[in-house]
Design a protein around this motif. Structure first.
Motif, PDB file in Angstrom:
ATOM      1  N   LYS A 280       0.895  -1.152  -0.123  1.00 14.73           N
ATOM      2  CA  LYS A 280      -0.130   0.090   0.059  1.00 14.73           C
ATOM      3  C   LYS A 280       0.779   1.250   0.079  1.00 14.73           C
ATOM      4  CE  LYS A 280      -4.059  -1.710   2.529  1.00 14.73           C
ATOM      5  NZ  LYS A 280      -5.139  -1.230   3.467  1.00 14.73           N
ATOM      6  N   LYS A 281       0.252   2.542  -0.524  1.00 15.40           N
ATOM      7  CA  LYS A 281       1.040   3.524  -0.737  1.00 15.40           C
ATOM      8  C   LYS A 281       0.226   4.811  -0.048  1.00 15.40           C
ATOM      9  CE  LYS A 281       3.422   2.173  -4.732  1.00 15.40           C
ATOM     10  NZ  LYS A 281       3.743   2.502  -6.257  1.00 15.40           N
ATOM     11  N   ILE A 282       0.842   5.671   0.389  1.00 18.18           N
ATOM     12  CA  ILE A 282       0.248   6.843   0.884  1.00 18.18           C
ATOM     13  C   ILE A 282       1.063   8.040   0.944  1.00 18.18           C
ATOM     14  CG2 ILE A 282       0.862   6.522   3.406  1.00 18.18           C
ATOM     15  CD1 ILE A 282      -1.998   7.769   4.319  1.00 18.18           C
ATOM     16  N   SER A 283       0.223   9.066   0.672  1.00 11.81           N
ATOM     17  CA  SER A 283       1.101  10.414   0.461  1.00 11.81           C
ATOM     18  C   SER A 283       0.124  11.592   0.992  1.00 11.81           C
ATOM     19  CB  SER A 283       1.853  10.230  -1.085  1.00 11.81           C
ATOM     20  OG  SER A 283       0.800  10.459  -1.913  1.00 11.81           O
ATOM     21  N   GLY A 284       0.816  12.782   1.040  1.00  9.52           N
ATOM     22  CA  GLY A 284       0.042  13.970   1.098  1.00  9.52           C
ATOM     23  C   GLY A 284       0.078  14.597  -0.358  1.00  9.52           C
ATOM     24  N   SER A 285      -0.669  15.875  -0.169  1.00  6.95           N
ATOM     25  CA  SER A 285      -0.698  16.615  -1.532  1.00  6.95           C
ATOM     26  C   SER A 285      -0.535  18.022  -1.107  1.00  6.95           C
ATOM     27  CB  SER A 285      -2.183  16.547  -2.237  1.00  6.95           C
ATOM     28  OG  SER A 285      -1.882  17.237  -3.410  1.00  6.95           O
ATOM     29  N   TRP A 286       0.492  18.601  -1.576  1.00 11.35           N
ATOM     30  CA  TRP A 286       0.704  20.061  -1.520  1.00 11.35           C
ATOM     31  C   TRP A 286      -0.094  20.892  -2.910  1.00 11.35           C
ATOM     32  CZ3 TRP A 286       1.670  23.166   2.365  1.00 11.35           C
ATOM     33  CH2 TRP A 286       2.026  24.407   2.113  1.00 11.35           C
ATOM     34  N   GLY A 287      -1.328  21.333  -2.514  1.00 14.08           N
ATOM     35  CA  GLY A 287      -2.047  21.800  -3.726  1.00 14.08           C
ATOM     36  C   GLY A 287      -2.020  21.014  -4.932  1.00 14.08           C
ATOM     37  N   GLY A 288      -2.057  19.921  -4.870  1.00 14.54           N
ATOM     38  CA  GLY A 288      -2.239  18.888  -6.017  1.00 14.54           C
ATOM     39  C   GLY A 288      -1.098  18.910  -6.989  1.00 14.54           C
ATOM     40  N   ASN A 289       0.199  19.277  -6.624  1.00 12.21           N
ATOM     41  CA  ASN A 289       1.513  19.411  -7.120  1.00 12.21           C
ATOM     42  C   ASN A 289       1.085  20.179  -8.493  1.00 12.21           C
ATOM     43  OD1 ASN A 289       2.619  17.867  -5.598  1.00 12.21           O
ATOM     44  ND2 ASN A 289       3.409  16.281  -6.873  1.00 12.21           N
ATOM     45  N   SER A 290       0.292  21.171  -8.413  1.00 11.46           N
ATOM     46  CA  SER A 290      -0.267  22.019  -9.621  1.00 11.46           C
ATOM     47  C   SER A 290       0.834  23.252  -9.815  1.00 11.46           C
ATOM     48  CB  SER A 290      -1.550  22.646  -9.398  1.00 11.46           C
ATOM     49  OG  SER A 290      -2.551  21.877  -9.365  1.00 11.46           O
ATOM     50  N   ARG A 291       1.124  23.443 -11.066  1.00 15.40           N
ATOM     51  CA  ARG A 291       1.677  24.448 -11.659  1.00 15.40           C
ATOM     52  C   ARG A 291       0.672  25.386 -12.206  1.00 15.40           C
ATOM     53  NH1 ARG A 291       5.465  22.297 -15.942  1.00 15.40           N
ATOM     54  NH2 ARG A 291       3.613  20.851 -16.331  1.00 15.40           N
ATOM     55  N   PRO A 292       0.213  26.527 -11.455  1.00 13.38           N
ATOM     56  CA  PRO A 292      -0.837  27.481 -11.789  1.00 13.38           C
ATOM     57  C   PRO A 292      -0.898  27.815 -13.247  1.00 13.38           C
ATOM     58  CG  PRO A 292       0.035  27.891  -9.550  1.00 13.38           C
ATOM     59  CD  PRO A 292       0.784  26.923 -10.199  1.00 13.38           C
ATOM     60  N   ASP A 293       0.138  28.254 -13.784  1.00 14.77           N
ATOM     61  CA  ASP A 293       0.540  28.883 -14.945  1.00 14.77           C
ATOM     62  C   ASP A 293       0.139  27.850 -16.159  1.00 14.77           C
ATOM     63  OD1 ASP A 293       1.594  31.706 -14.567  1.00 14.77           O
ATOM     64  OD2 ASP A 293       2.566  30.245 -13.457  1.00 14.77           O
ATOM     65  N   VAL A 294       0.381  26.570 -15.847  1.00 13.55           N
ATOM     66  CA  VAL A 294       0.166  25.469 -16.757  1.00 13.55           C
ATOM     67  C   VAL A 294      -1.122  24.768 -16.386  1.00 13.55           C
ATOM     68  CG1 VAL A 294       1.139  23.293 -17.692  1.00 13.55           C
ATOM     69  CG2 VAL A 294       2.722  24.861 -17.176  1.00 13.55           C
ATOM     70  N   ASP A 295      -1.320  24.486 -15.346  1.00 14.61           N
ATOM     71  CA  ASP A 295      -2.634  23.904 -14.866  1.00 14.61           C
ATOM     72  C   ASP A 295      -4.151  24.836 -14.982  1.00 14.61           C
ATOM     73  OD1 ASP A 295      -1.278  21.584 -14.759  1.00 14.61           O
ATOM     74  OD2 ASP A 295      -0.806  21.790 -12.508  1.00 14.61           O
ATOM     75  N   ILE A 296      -4.004  26.206 -14.961  1.00 10.41           N
ATOM     76  CA  ILE A 296      -5.182  26.716 -14.924  1.00 10.41           C
ATOM     77  C   ILE A 296      -5.938  26.755 -16.169  1.00 10.41           C
ATOM     78  CG2 ILE A 296      -6.204  29.070 -14.673  1.00 10.41           C
ATOM     79  CD1 ILE A 296      -4.702  29.299 -11.935  1.00 10.41           C
ATOM     80  N   PRO A 297      -5.012  26.984 -17.112  1.00 14.27           N
ATOM     81  CA  PRO A 297      -5.607  26.803 -18.498  1.00 14.27           C
ATOM     82  C   PRO A 297      -6.042  25.355 -18.785  1.00 14.27           C
ATOM     83  CG  PRO A 297      -3.573  27.994 -18.513  1.00 14.27           C
ATOM     84  CD  PRO A 297      -3.777  27.651 -17.337  1.00 14.27           C
ATOM     85  N   LYS A 298      -5.407  24.598 -18.521  1.00 16.07           N
ATOM     86  CA  LYS A 298      -5.487  22.952 -18.785  1.00 16.07           C
ATOM     87  C   LYS A 298      -6.959  22.716 -17.867  1.00 16.07           C
ATOM     88  CE  LYS A 298      -2.381  20.199 -18.098  1.00 16.07           C
ATOM     89  NZ  LYS A 298      -1.590  19.251 -17.430  1.00 16.07           N
TER      90      LYS A 298
END
Length: 350
Positions: A280-298
């Motif tokens: 099994k694997k578990i991890s946290g998320s810091w903002g979904g590993n998002s890059r706002p300038d790339v991910d917001i348009p996506k």
């Protein structure tokens, strides 16, 4: 200008008038805030659940949409009159965090982004020009809920099609994750919450099964549905119990559990050590590993192509003067995501 200020944790925000913003420095942008969002992490900060607050008194708010009023030296990313998304996740551009406002000569602290005020001094790397084709009210969700919830699916889990999912906690982040998971044609998508209204909403968004976690037999039913464990479990409830239960029903041999929120400062989760040996694997998320300038348009493209029901995430609208009412409603689980109207007259589509 008017603003909501946190003077003491555990007490309501104070609505003040006459707050004076500082002069722009290199890398800073002055934004007229049109709408602000309100999420659980801000509630935790106001209530004092994130540990000692060393910056009191200070401004709050980390997701919003606004119009650029002025740019400071060296700013190249945005121009005056641009409509921008404001968010807490750092993107491209200069990092000019920090600023001191004043109220009757008293200093009021602010970080790299704040949105509970009529205008805000924001770091260049916390704003992204809003793509065309998205209503400004929905654009608020691009500052936190969607980059985190959708991002943890798209950027971290990267699921295979026809897999099984369980989503725990149906606030803005959890529902964002759930509707994004539907894009991968899951064979099973289970929604878990203690509010029937949110479970009904999840069903409309594509959940195949909905379980009320307040039911005494819910965990047994979850194990039965999973038939050995889910491929992916997403925890957005913000409690030790939900993190532990999400991990418990994750399958062995490569199942992934990810949690997007965190419990009250000082609390700890308890997990079965042998489960890690079983894969099994578990991890946290810091903002979904998002890059706002790339991910917001996506994300905007996904919204347009798939007609995603983002509007369902916004429950009620409040004026800035009603922000404590919004906090109380969020705490009492009466709403999913609040929209705070700061300068709604600046919304040309209103």
């Amino acid at each position: 200008m008017k603003a909501a200020v946190l003077f003491k944790t555990g007490e309501p925000l104070q609505i003040v008038d006459g707050l004076v913003a500082p002069t722009l420095k290199s890398g800073q942008v002055k934004v007229d805030i049109i709408y602000s969002g309100l999420c659980h992490s801000q509630l935790m900060e106001v209530r004092g659940m994130r540990g000692e607050d060393k910056y009191l008194p200070h401004l709050l708010g980390h997701e919003g949409v606004g119009r650029v009023k002025e740019i400071g030296p060296d700013v190249t990313k945005v121009s005056v009159d641009d409509t921008v998304v404001l968010g807490w996740i750092k993107g491209e551009g200069l990092d000019a965090s920090g600023g001191i406002y004043h109220l009757n000569q008293e200093p009021i602290n602010a970080g790299g982004v704040t949105t509970f005020s009529q205008e805000s001094i924001v770091s260049e790397n916390r704003v992204v020009k809003l793509p065309l084709g998205i209503p400004l009210k929905l654009a608020v969700l691009l500052g936190c809920a969607l980059p985190t919830g959708a991002g943890l699916v798209l950027n971290q889990l990267k699921p295979k099609e026809h897999s099984s999912f369980a989503v725990f906690g149906l606030g803005g982040v959890g529902l964002s994750a759930l509707m994004t998971a539907t894009l991968f044609k899951p064979k099973m998508l289970v929604a878990v919450d203690i509010e029937n209204d949110k479970l009904n909403l999840a069903k409309k968004m594509g959940a195949t099964h909905c379980l009320n976690a307040s039911s005494p037999d819910y965990l047994k039913e979850l194990h039965k549905l999973s038939n050995g464990g889910f491929d992916y479990t997403i925890e957005a409830g913000g409690s030790c119990k939900t993190i532990e239960e999400a991990f418990e029903v994750t399958r062995d041999n490569g199942g992934q559990c990810i949690f997007a929120s965190h419990p009250k400062e000082g609390e700890k989760i308890s997990l079965e050590p042998h489960a890690f040996h079983r894969g099994k694997k578990i991890s946290g998320s810091w903002g979904g590993n998002s890059r706002p300038d790339v991910d917001i348009p996506k994300l905007v493209k996904l919204y347009q192509i798939h007609n995603l029901p983002w509007e369902s995430l916004l429950s009620n609208s409040y004026k800035l003067e009603q922000i404590n009412e919004a906090l109380n409603d969020l705490e009492a689980r009466r709403i999913t995501r609040a929209l705070i109207e700061i300068n709604p007259h600046l919304d040309p589509t209103r």
